[in-house]
Design an enzyme around this catalytic site. Sequence first.
Site, PDB file in Angstrom:
ATOM      1  N   LYS A  22     -51.838  -7.298  89.692  1.00 15.64           N
ATOM      2  CA  LYS A  22     -52.002  -8.457  88.788  1.00 15.64           C
ATOM      3  C   LYS A  22     -50.954  -8.408  87.678  1.00 15.64           C
ATOM      4  CE  LYS A  22     -55.163  -8.300  85.360  1.00 15.64           C
ATOM      5  NZ  LYS A  22     -54.668  -8.641  84.017  1.00 15.64           N
ATOM      6  N   ASN A  23     -50.787  -7.229  87.070  1.00 20.65           N
ATOM      7  CA  ASN A  23     -49.925  -7.139  85.890  1.00 20.65           C
ATOM      8  C   ASN A  23     -48.443  -7.038  86.212  1.00 20.65           C
ATOM      9  OD1 ASN A  23     -52.187  -7.444  84.379  1.00 20.65           O
ATOM     10  ND2 ASN A  23     -52.330  -5.290  83.750  1.00 20.65           N
ATOM     11  N   ARG A  93     -54.169 -14.826  78.342  1.00 23.47           N
ATOM     12  CA  ARG A  93     -53.198 -14.450  77.326  1.00 23.47           C
ATOM     13  C   ARG A  93     -51.806 -14.250  77.907  1.00 23.47           C
ATOM     14  NH1 ARG A  93     -53.910 -12.545  73.318  1.00 23.47           N
ATOM     15  NH2 ARG A  93     -52.243 -11.055  73.553  1.00 23.47           N
ATOM     16  N   CYS A 117     -58.851 -11.323  71.907  1.00 26.01           N
ATOM     17  CA  CYS A 117     -59.781 -11.355  73.045  1.00 26.01           C
ATOM     18  C   CYS A 117     -60.813 -10.270  72.774  1.00 26.01           C
ATOM     19  CB  CYS A 117     -59.034 -11.117  74.352  1.00 26.01           C
ATOM     20  SG  CYS A 117     -58.501  -9.426  74.526  1.00 26.01           S
ATOM     21  N   ARG A 122     -54.727  -8.426  69.672  1.00 29.06           N
ATOM     22  CA  ARG A 122     -53.663  -8.729  70.640  1.00 29.06           C
ATOM     23  C   ARG A 122     -52.510  -9.526  69.997  1.00 29.06           C
ATOM     24  NH1 ARG A 122     -55.922  -8.279  75.768  1.00 29.06           N
ATOM     25  NH2 ARG A 122     -53.820  -7.794  76.494  1.00 29.06           N
ATOM     26  N   ASP A 306     -56.141   0.811  80.827  1.00 27.74           N
ATOM     27  CA  ASP A 306     -56.890  -0.020  81.788  1.00 27.74           C
ATOM     28  C   ASP A 306     -57.778   0.793  82.710  1.00 27.74           C
ATOM     29  OD1 ASP A 306     -54.240  -2.498  82.288  1.00 27.74           O
ATOM     30  OD2 ASP A 306     -55.628  -2.099  80.630  1.00 27.74           O
ATOM     31  N   ARG A 398     -60.997 -12.097  87.490  1.00 29.30           N
ATOM     32  CA  ARG A 398     -59.647 -12.249  86.924  1.00 29.30           C
ATOM     33  C   ARG A 398     -58.728 -11.161  87.461  1.00 29.30           C
ATOM     34  NH1 ARG A 398     -59.447 -13.302  80.647  1.00 29.30           N
ATOM     35  NH2 ARG A 398     -57.285 -13.240  81.279  1.00 29.30           N
TER      36      ARG A 398
HETATM   37  C1  EPZ Z   1     -50.626  -5.455  78.966  1.00 32.21           C
HETATM   38  O1  EPZ Z   1     -51.166  -6.204  77.891  1.00 32.21           O
HETATM   39  C2  EPZ Z   1     -51.605  -5.614  80.117  1.00 32.21           C
HETATM   40  N1  EPZ Z   1     -51.692  -7.015  80.512  1.00 32.21           N
HETATM   41  C3  EPZ Z   1     -52.979  -5.086  79.697  1.00 32.21           C
HETATM   42  O2  EPZ Z   1     -53.832  -5.169  80.842  1.00 32.21           O
HETATM   43  C4  EPZ Z   1     -52.831  -3.620  79.310  1.00 32.21           C
HETATM   44  O3  EPZ Z   1     -54.074  -3.140  78.859  1.00 32.21           O
HETATM   45  C5  EPZ Z   1     -51.777  -3.483  78.197  1.00 32.21           C
HETATM   46  O4  EPZ Z   1     -50.536  -4.066  78.625  1.00 32.21           O
HETATM   47  C6  EPZ Z   1     -51.500  -2.031  77.849  1.00 32.21           C
HETATM   48  O5  EPZ Z   1     -51.063  -1.345  78.983  1.00 32.21           O
HETATM   49  C7  EPZ Z   1     -50.706  -7.536  81.273  1.00 32.21           C
HETATM   50  O6  EPZ Z   1     -49.734  -6.880  81.617  1.00 32.21           O
HETATM   51  C8  EPZ Z   1     -50.853  -8.983  81.664  1.00 32.21           C
HETATM   52  P1  EPZ Z   1     -49.406  -4.462  74.852  1.00 32.21           P
HETATM   53  P2  EPZ Z   1     -50.263  -6.479  76.583  1.00 32.21           P
HETATM   54  O7  EPZ Z   1     -48.542  -5.511  74.253  1.00 32.21           O
HETATM   55  O8  EPZ Z   1     -48.837  -6.545  76.941  1.00 32.21           O
HETATM   56  C9  EPZ Z   1     -49.783  -3.944  70.194  1.00 32.21           C
HETATM   57  C10 EPZ Z   1     -55.792  -5.652  82.007  1.00 32.21           C
HETATM   58  O9  EPZ Z   1     -56.931  -5.175  81.902  1.00 32.21           O
HETATM   59  N2  EPZ Z   1     -48.856  -5.083  70.062  1.00 32.21           N
HETATM   60  O10 EPZ Z   1     -48.762  -3.398  75.680  1.00 32.21           O
HETATM   61  O11 EPZ Z   1     -50.869  -7.631  75.853  1.00 32.21           O
HETATM   62  C11 EPZ Z   1     -51.149  -4.341  70.739  1.00 32.21           C
HETATM   63  O12 EPZ Z   1     -52.006  -4.780  69.693  1.00 32.21           O
HETATM   64  C12 EPZ Z   1     -55.010  -5.995  80.763  1.00 32.21           C
HETATM   65  O13 EPZ Z   1     -55.198  -5.848  83.094  1.00 32.21           O
HETATM   66  C13 EPZ Z   1     -48.439  -5.481  68.794  1.00 32.21           C
HETATM   67  O14 EPZ Z   1     -48.847  -4.919  67.779  1.00 32.21           O
HETATM   68  O15 EPZ Z   1     -50.512  -5.167  75.739  1.00 32.21           O
HETATM   69  C14 EPZ Z   1     -51.643  -3.048  71.358  1.00 32.21           C
HETATM   70  O16 EPZ Z   1     -52.215  -2.234  70.349  1.00 32.21           O
HETATM   71  C15 EPZ Z   1     -55.814  -5.785  79.501  1.00 32.21           C
HETATM   72  N3  EPZ Z   1     -47.569  -6.529  68.683  1.00 32.21           N
HETATM   73  C16 EPZ Z   1     -50.355  -2.368  71.834  1.00 32.21           C
HETATM   74  O17 EPZ Z   1     -49.283  -3.046  71.157  1.00 32.21           O
HETATM   75  C17 EPZ Z   1     -47.096  -7.194  69.795  1.00 32.21           C
HETATM   76  O18 EPZ Z   1     -46.280  -8.138  69.624  1.00 32.21           O
HETATM   77  C18 EPZ Z   1     -50.128  -2.461  73.332  1.00 32.21           C
HETATM   78  O19 EPZ Z   1     -50.295  -3.805  73.707  1.00 32.21           O
HETATM   79  C19 EPZ Z   1     -47.526  -6.783  71.070  1.00 32.21           C
HETATM   80  C20 EPZ Z   1     -48.398  -5.720  71.185  1.00 32.21           C
END
Ligand code: EPZ
Length: 419
Positions: A22-23, A93, A117, A122, A306, A398
């Site tokens: 998915k990701n 998202r 969420c 996020r 995850d 999802r």
């Molecule tokens: C991706 O989300 C995945 N989703 C998530 O999978 C996964 O949990 C996550 O990466 C971490 O591995 C997809 O790839 C579609 P991040 P993402 O940006 O990119 C902070 C699932 O269950 N951050 O890596 O949204 C954020 O708050 C989903 O399949 C900022 O501060 O996660 C978090 O603490 C859930 N500013 C950390 O970084 C930003 O601009 C990591 O988030 C972006 C992120």
Amino acid sequence: MEKIVIKGGKPLSGNIYASGAKNAVLPIIAASIVGTGTSIIKNVPHLDDVTTMNELLIQMGVRLTINDTTNVEICADHIHNPRAPYETVKTMRASILALGPLLTKYGKAEVSLPGGCAIGARPVDIHLKGLEAMGAKIKVENGYIIAKADRLQGCQFYMDKVTVTGTENLLIAATLAKGETILENCATEPEVVDLTRYLINMGAQIKGIGTSILKIQGVKTLHGCEHNVIPDRIEVGTFLVAAAATGGKITINRANPEDLESVLIKLREAGAEISTTKDSISLNMHGKRPKPVNINTAPHPAFPTDMQAQFCTLNAIADGYSIVTENLFENRFMHINELIRMGANITVAGKQAIIKGVKQLNSAQTTATDLRASASLVIAGLVAKGSTEIFDIHFIDRGYEVIEEKLNQLGANINRISY
Ligand code: EPZ
């Protein structure tokens, strides 16, 4: 409305195939926007989030057809509406991944600011800062990100946090930017690597694939291509934990063990016997109760957030104490209350869940709160004696393709009931 009913207490056994990730497929479908001509994306899982991403592109003007069960054909040459509306973004998202592609190819984009969420706020500040560093003019009005740029300019940009979709958005944007872009502190998740491979196959000039520093030399155009999406390592990990929790013995084909190193290490620590080939993983728990394992989530190649909820369930029935620490998201313990209702002995203190394993979970009526929390409840239902019901199962659809069919293929007794 539908609910899942699981009659638990049986060890899982048998073979299944992993679906596409998915990701990986979500950023790849979004990235197809930057191509001229047609891309054929193969091994695409049938998931609600993928359907949402497909619909998002179609309403922009992308020609997208699902030309057989798992292939999607995409031509993004005629986009007339570079916009991701609120009603789409609020359900998924990952729609934010349209921002970089639209901006770098069309010079403008209007994308609804994704809200938070269940698992956390996020934020997308790093996405926006990176695009501004490339010369984009960005404002947020009425909940929408309004971005404009004649042509993005290459730059050097350090991401304050390791962000998966942040890395992906900026990587895609840089492929058509003028000059060289150096992205530092990049996410190195396998899904980011798969996207990078797709972009390179489209003609993008990218160095440092799989590392935390990506160097991109912008080009004028990219062409469509064929791409096979990698297997979903989180789906694979979820089924392996389900087999370990039920004391079973399974093999998952079309799975890449290299993408799950940290999870396999923890499963071995929990007492599972694991053997692998280049495209399959076998787990045998020999009917034993799992040993407790401490978990610390962090960006790849560390333990994936995850998989945190699934390991809470495994630890809930383990023979001793364990501590699960969630370092990425501020509210990713929503599954704990539901596990406690099933008899688990867990205390949450800030980022940590302190778990004292119990011999047996009790079946109950439970409610899913987010995608991976719902997976942890399914595993708990498989373990608990009696009949467990899980409500709000749209979360599970999802991210898991035909989860009941795959689990029933492994000897489970799980059904989807309308009510
Ligand atoms: C991706 O989300 C995945 N989703 C998530 O999978 C996964 O949990 C996550 O990466 C971490 O591995 C997809 O790839 C579609 P991040 P993402 O940006 O990119 C902070 C699932 O269950 N951050 O890596 O949204 C954020 O708050 C989903 O399949 C900022 O501060 O996660 C978090 O603490 C859930 N500013 C950390 O970084 C930003 O601009 C990591 O988030 C972006 C992120």
